[in-house]
Write an enzyme that holds these catalytic residues in place. Structure first.
Site, PDB file in Angstrom:
ATOM      1  N   THR A   1       7.203  44.776 -30.049  1.00  0.00           N
ATOM      2  CA  THR A   1       7.257  43.384 -29.691  1.00  0.00           C
ATOM      3  C   THR A   1       6.640  42.268 -30.605  1.00  0.00           C
ATOM      4  OG1 THR A   1       6.982  43.631 -27.642  1.00  0.00           O
ATOM      5  CG2 THR A   1       6.285  41.703 -27.695  1.00  0.00           C
TER       6      THR A   1
ATOM      7  N   GLU B   1       0.418  35.775 -22.947  1.00  0.00           N
ATOM      8  CA  GLU B   1       1.443  36.799 -24.682  1.00  0.00           C
ATOM      9  C   GLU B   1       0.270  37.612 -25.700  1.00  0.00           C
ATOM     10  OE1 GLU B   1       4.634  38.192 -24.681  1.00  0.00           O
ATOM     11  OE2 GLU B   1       5.169  36.951 -22.703  1.00  0.00           O
TER      12      GLU B   1
ATOM     13  N   ASP C   1       6.431  48.711 -23.303  1.00  0.00           N
ATOM     14  CA  ASP C   1       6.667  48.345 -21.816  1.00  0.00           C
ATOM     15  C   ASP C   1       8.992  49.077 -21.930  1.00  0.00           C
ATOM     16  OD1 ASP C   1       8.046  46.769 -24.246  1.00  0.00           O
ATOM     17  OD2 ASP C   1       7.190  45.397 -23.556  1.00  0.00           O
TER      18      ASP C   1
END
Length: 288
Positions: free
Chosen positions: A95, A72, A90
């Site tokens: 995020t 990640e 995405d």
């Protein structure tokens, strides 16, 4: 699913059974006692190995956090990621944080609501209306640079860091480990489930964790169903790769191919260090 029947043997009886298994039976006509003056034979040695531990063990959980962070955040230092925030294009908006909470999927909203209950008037509380509006979209409307700055400032607050840990465990880690344990999977399988839930979410649709698991179970039985653990995990990883390839942002499947599949090929079902793997071409190691 019913728990397999386990017959409990009293400790003394269990020890006698263990001794009977390792001490050869006397030949017919042989005397049980040594002959007078004979030197005693070698002492009996029994090696007791500790039972395998799953991800609920603190050290194994730390290993899981580090491996996920390598994929990640390209770093084993997962504790440095509380302040992380960006749009990785995405389709999930921002995020952020230690497990990739997203403004478009609801888990970031849940996190900020938890944090606000614990720390009213925090720097992120004013963005709750905007987070509710962008939930389910890739939009930044009402967020933007001010929200990014507020997130990074909040990450210096131990209350916010604890909230991130708690929501990670409630939404992702806890359910993944519980489901894996029920399926009869050891530490590696528990990690395989956890990493899949982190990326794909805990939903039941075909491209979420539940759908991936259903696809795998059509190919192989879980250990709890009497199946082979390696065969089942290979089926699960195959199903997950197929789902990853449906999204351009997840088309690189190295977190499966050169990480989880490596541990599986090595027969390391207990996820014991030393561990060596690669993600996106970068090499990582957790020493023994």
């Amino acid at each position: 699913m019913q728990t397999p029947l386990i017959r409990h043997v009293p400790r003394r009886a269990a020890l006698l059974l263990a001794l009977a298994a390792v001490v050869p039976a006397a030949a017919p006509g042989a005397h049980a006692a040594p002959a007078p003056g004979a030197s005693p034979g070698p002492a009996l040695s029994i090696t007791v190995r500790p039972a395998p531990t799953g991800l609920t063990d603190a050290r194994k959980k730390e290993i899981a956090m580090e491996i996920v962070s390598s994929a990640e955040n390209s770093s084993l230092d997962w504790k440095a990621q509380y302040a992380y925030i960006e749009d990785i294009d995405d389709g999930r908006g921002y995020t952020a944080g230690v497990i990739g909470f997203c403004s478009g999927t609801g888990d970031m909203l849940d996190l900020v609501e938890v944090y606000t209950r614990r720390r009213p008037g925090n720097a992120l509380a004013g963005y709750l209306p905007a987070l509710r509006k962008v939930n389910g979209t890739a939009s930044h409307r009402g967020l933007g640079p001010g929200f990014v700055k507020a997130w990074r400032a909040a990450a210096t607050d131990p209350v916010f860091r604890r909230a991130q840990d708690d929501e990670r465990d409630r939404v992702y880690f806890g359910p993944a480990v519980a489901r894996a344990e029920a399926d009869g999977l050891r530490a590696l399988g528990q990690f395989v489930y956890y990493d899949a839930i982190v990326m794909h979410g805990p939903g039941a649709d075909p491209v979420s964790f539940g759908g991936i698991r259903r696809t795998a179970m059509r190919k192989a039985r879980t250990p709890a169903q009497g199946g082979d653990e390696v065969a089942y995990l290979n089926a699960f990883l195959d199903a997950r790769k197929a789902v990853m390839r449906t999204e351009e942002a997840h088309a690189d499947t190295s977190r499966v191919d050169t990480a989880q599949r490596v541990f599986l090929r090595n027969g390391n079902l207990d996820l014991d260090p030393p561990l060596r793997w690669k993600v996106y071409g970068d090499a990582y190691e957790i020493p023994g």
